[in-house]
Each structure stands twice: as C-alpha cells, then as structure tokens.
Design an enzyme around this catalytic site. Structure first.
Site, PDB file in Angstrom:
ATOM      1  N   GLN A 193      10.078   0.090   3.566  1.00 44.96           N
ATOM      2  CA  GLN A 193       8.666  -0.109   3.934  1.00 44.96           C
ATOM      3  C   GLN A 193       8.340  -1.577   4.205  1.00 44.96           C
ATOM      4  O   GLN A 193       7.318  -1.884   4.812  1.00 44.96           O
ATOM      5  CB  GLN A 193       7.743   0.379   2.794  1.00 44.96           C
ATOM      6  CG  GLN A 193       8.055   1.757   2.261  1.00 44.96           C
ATOM      7  CD  GLN A 193       7.898   2.832   3.315  1.00 44.96           C
ATOM      8  OE1 GLN A 193       6.861   2.926   3.961  1.00 44.96           O
ATOM      9  NE2 GLN A 193       8.933   3.641   3.509  1.00 44.96           N
ATOM     10  N   ARG A 245     -10.391  -6.223  21.031  1.00 42.87           N
ATOM     11  CA  ARG A 245      -9.331  -7.200  20.733  1.00 42.87           C
ATOM     12  C   ARG A 245      -8.086  -6.964  21.603  1.00 42.87           C
ATOM     13  O   ARG A 245      -7.793  -5.822  21.962  1.00 42.87           O
ATOM     14  CB  ARG A 245      -8.927  -7.087  19.254  1.00 42.87           C
ATOM     15  CG  ARG A 245      -9.989  -7.653  18.340  1.00 42.87           C
ATOM     16  CD  ARG A 245      -9.539  -7.633  16.918  1.00 42.87           C
ATOM     17  NE  ARG A 245      -9.269  -6.269  16.448  1.00 42.87           N
ATOM     18  CZ  ARG A 245      -9.008  -5.969  15.198  1.00 42.87           C
ATOM     19  NH1 ARG A 245      -8.961  -6.906  14.278  1.00 42.87           N
ATOM     20  NH2 ARG A 245      -8.784  -4.719  14.831  1.00 42.87           N
ATOM     21  N   VAL A 268      -2.326   5.149   8.572  1.00 37.51           N
ATOM     22  CA  VAL A 268      -2.303   5.648   7.196  1.00 37.51           C
ATOM     23  C   VAL A 268      -3.478   5.025   6.424  1.00 37.51           C
ATOM     24  O   VAL A 268      -3.801   3.850   6.618  1.00 37.51           O
ATOM     25  CB  VAL A 268      -0.977   5.279   6.517  1.00 37.51           C
ATOM     26  CG1 VAL A 268      -0.858   5.963   5.166  1.00 37.51           C
ATOM     27  CG2 VAL A 268       0.217   5.624   7.405  1.00 37.51           C
ATOM     28  N   PHE A 328       0.831  -1.214   0.000  1.00 38.45           N
ATOM     29  CA  PHE A 328       0.000   0.000   0.000  1.00 38.45           C
ATOM     30  C   PHE A 328       0.864   1.263   0.000  1.00 38.45           C
ATOM     31  O   PHE A 328       0.850   2.049  -0.961  1.00 38.45           O
ATOM     32  CB  PHE A 328      -0.950  -0.063   1.216  1.00 38.45           C
ATOM     33  CG  PHE A 328      -1.494   1.250   1.674  1.00 38.45           C
ATOM     34  CD1 PHE A 328      -2.052   2.156   0.769  1.00 38.45           C
ATOM     35  CD2 PHE A 328      -1.471   1.591   3.025  1.00 38.45           C
ATOM     36  CE1 PHE A 328      -2.568   3.377   1.200  1.00 38.45           C
ATOM     37  CE2 PHE A 328      -1.979   2.803   3.462  1.00 38.45           C
ATOM     38  CZ  PHE A 328      -2.519   3.702   2.552  1.00 38.45           C
ATOM     39  N   TYR A 371       4.240  -7.018  17.182  1.00 36.90           N
ATOM     40  CA  TYR A 371       4.455  -6.107  16.047  1.00 36.90           C
ATOM     41  C   TYR A 371       5.118  -4.813  16.521  1.00 36.90           C
ATOM     42  O   TYR A 371       6.125  -4.366  15.955  1.00 36.90           O
ATOM     43  CB  TYR A 371       3.112  -5.789  15.370  1.00 36.90           C
ATOM     44  CG  TYR A 371       3.174  -4.660  14.372  1.00 36.90           C
ATOM     45  CD1 TYR A 371       3.738  -4.846  13.111  1.00 36.90           C
ATOM     46  CD2 TYR A 371       2.663  -3.395  14.676  1.00 36.90           C
ATOM     47  CE1 TYR A 371       3.801  -3.804  12.193  1.00 36.90           C
ATOM     48  CE2 TYR A 371       2.712  -2.350  13.768  1.00 36.90           C
ATOM     49  CZ  TYR A 371       3.288  -2.549  12.526  1.00 36.90           C
ATOM     50  OH  TYR A 371       3.354  -1.526  11.614  1.00 36.90           O
ATOM     51  N   SER A 382       6.560   2.913  13.490  1.00 31.84           N
ATOM     52  CA  SER A 382       5.130   2.823  13.795  1.00 31.84           C
ATOM     53  C   SER A 382       4.773   3.500  15.114  1.00 31.84           C
ATOM     54  O   SER A 382       5.498   3.378  16.114  1.00 31.84           O
ATOM     55  CB  SER A 382       4.722   1.352  13.846  1.00 31.84           C
ATOM     56  OG  SER A 382       3.442   1.233  14.401  1.00 31.84           O
TER      57      SER A 382
END
Ligand code: NAD
Length: 316
Positions: free
Chosen positions: A77, A273, A176, A12, A146, A121
């Site tokens: 990325q 979650r 994003v 993306f 992550y 991030s």
C-alpha cells in the site's frame, strides 16, 4: 496463521487492512516511513502485541529485505498517494511509487513470498470512455505523474509474475473512503474534507461545477478484496477494478452528508484543477467473477459509518 507484510500500514487503507488481519488472527508486520501515515492508526494493535511496526522506507533495500523475512503475503500500500502532490513534486512520487515498488517486488521474489497484492489506481484510465464504466481491457491513459507512477508499478507486478513466477495481483482502487482517512493532510481527499466541513459548519470547496462523479468505495470493500486476492485462484498476474459500480457526483455526496448531519452543507466553487477527471466509474464484473468480490457496503451505509467516525474523532 500466515505472516503478512503491509507496506504503508500506518496509512488510511493500510491500517484498516491491519485491523482486519489481526481480527482474523493473522501475524502482521508493517513497513512505513510515517510520511503521511500515523502510528496512532495502529497504536492499539502495537500495544496489544499483535503487530510489529518497522519504521523504514520502501525504497531502502536493507529495510525492505528485513521486513520481508518469513513473509507469506505482501499487501503493498505504501506510496505517495496524491495526484496534486505528484504535480507539485513528480520526482518524489516517482521514487516512492515506482522504485519503491520494484524494491518490494525484488525482495518478495528473493524471500519466496506466496503473493504480492498491490494497491493500483483507477487514475490509470484518465478520461478514458467518459460516460461508461471502465473495464480492465481498456488501454490506459494516465494524465498525472501520480497516475503514470501507479501504472508503471502495476506493470512491474505483471513483469515479476512473467519473469520470475512471483504471484502478483493488482487492485485498481477507485475512490476509497472511510474511517482513518486523514482530513488534516495538505492533500486530503474529498470525503474527509466534506464530512469535517459539514460537522464543523464550515463550507465545502468544490473545484468546478460539482457534477464530476466518482465511484466512491467504502474501505470495508477494499479490505474484503485484498483478503480474497491473496488466495483466489486464477488471479495471479491479473489486474482488477475495485469500486462499487455506483456513479456519485460531488454535489450528491454533499446532499447525502447534509441529510445525515441535518443541515445543508455550504458550498464554495473554485476553478477546475489540472488533471482532475470528469467521471470515474468501475466495471467490477471481473473482480466479482474471479475474486468472488461482493462490494457489500454501498455508499449510503458507508458514508453514515464514516460520519460517525469523524464525529468521534472531532469529539462532537
Ligand atoms: N485512497 C484512495 O482512494 C486510493 C485510490 C487509488 C489508489 N490508492 C492507493 O492505495 C494506497 C494507500 O493509500 P491511502 O489512501 O491509504 O494513503 P495514505 O497516505 O494514508 O497511506 C500511504 C502510506 O504509505 C506510507 N508511505 C508513503 N511513502 C512511503 C515510503 N517511501 N516508504 C514507506 N512508507 C511510505 C505513508 O506514510 C502512509 O502510511 C496507495 O498506494 C495509493 O496510491 C488509494
């Protein structure tokens, strides 16, 4: 004209970077294993002879070494880019996100690349200082595998600058969204899911009460920041928040999408979650000051452009 390497350039964000770079007349090479990215995202650029795609993995030292030949700037990325996937399979996320990044940095340093700009991030902050904007000086509090992997790779950026003088810049992306974000992936992000549900008269699944908020940032802003980060003075070795500074709840997102498509989007609530963050808002003053970043496209305009793009994708 400079030579750029975009890792994850079929994804993306990477594919939007490729289109912008080609539009500026730069030379672009992509290294992507096509695990979540799609060649279709850059097929027009390949067909026109404007972009070279190397199918390979960022953890593969030989592939990365070849991709790095003659490169001036790296826009890194490539990553397994999902909190949920890292909870399901932490080893795969760690290998790609941490080892893959060290492999890229090692090759970049050997090839004497001018600068590496990294897709860091906002998940690094965890639930830090809920109720106020996140500032780069806060001590990180990553909550998911992550988030830890992205932060570890961010620290490697700093370590390579400190240890070898390789110029690196980390951009901590907030949420994003925009054209080419995959709505079909098992781990799809919230905006593609909401927009496609709205356009197909389906229902949008909300985990929790929907009051959780994000700093949704339109892709063009991320592209702008990456291009600025390649050459901005005083940016080497630094980390920057990259959002818009706007706090938007999931319920607000659905309301705005509903206005654009002309009907209320049906909502289905599920339990919260694991690892989900309540509030995420960026303080972008450092990026404004040092990168000259403008956050030009705000949420209402960005979401209109995004809905238009999904309409075309779904042939509506
Ligand atoms: N989308 C967001 O809101 C957001 C927020 C914060 C950070 N990021 C970071 O931005 C980057 C791009 O994310 P995206 O949303 O475009 O995701 P994406 O999944 O669309 O793109 C990632 C790309 O990397 C490729 N890739 C994955 N593992 C690879 C490997 N081992 N070797 C080579 N290629 C590999 C995939 O095939 C894909 O093309 C990621 O590093 C992600 O962590 C994204």
């Amino acid at each position: 004209m400079a030579q750029y390497l975009v890792t994850g350039g079929a994804g993306f964000i990477g594919s939007n970077l490729c289109h912008a770079l080609v539009g500026r007349g730069e030379r672009v090479r992509v290294l992507d294993n096509l695990s979540t990215g799609h060649e279709a995202n850059i097929a027009d650029l390949i067909a026109a002879g404007h972009l070279e795609l190397i199918r390979g993995d960022v953890t593969d030292r030989d592939a990365v070494g070849k991709a790095m030949a003659g490169v001036d700037y790296v826009l890194h990325q490539a990553a397994v880019a999902s909190v949920q996937r890292s909870i399901d399979d932490p080893l795969t996320s760690d290998f790609a996100n941490v080892h893959g990044t060290v492999t890229v940095l090692n090759a970049a340093q050997k090839a004497k690349v001018k600068r590496v700009v990294y897709a860091a991030s906002s998940s690094a902050y965890g639930n830090k200082a809920a109720g106020s904007a996140k500032v780069e000086t806060m001590i990180p509090e990553p909550l998911s595998p992550y988030a830890v992997s992205k932060l570890a790779a961010e620290y490697y950026m700093k370590a390579f600058y400190a240890s070898y003088g390789l110029e690196t810049v980390a951009l901590r992306y907030f949420n994003v969204f925009g054209p080419r974000q995959d709505p079909k992936s098992h781990y799809a992000a919230v905006i593609p899911l909401f927009v496609t549900a709205a356009l197909q008269n389906g229902s949008a699944t909300i985990y929790g009460d929907g009051q959780q908020s994000r700093d949704f940032c339109f892709i063009d802003n991320v592209v702008e920041a990456n291009l600025l980060a390649c050459t901005a003075e005083g940016a080497a070795g630094e980390t920057f928040n990259l959002g818009c500074g706007d706090k938007i709840s999931l319920l607000q997102v659905l309301d705005v999408i509903g206005e654009i498509v002309g009907h209320k989007v049906e909502r289905k609530h599920e339990p919260t979650r694991t690892g989900d963050i309540r509030e995420s808002l960026a303080d972008i003053s450092k990026a404004r000051r040092i990168l000259g970043y403008g956050a030009k496209v705000r949420f209402p305009d960005g979401i209109k452009l995004t809905v238009d793009w999904y309409k075309k994708l779904l042939k509506l």
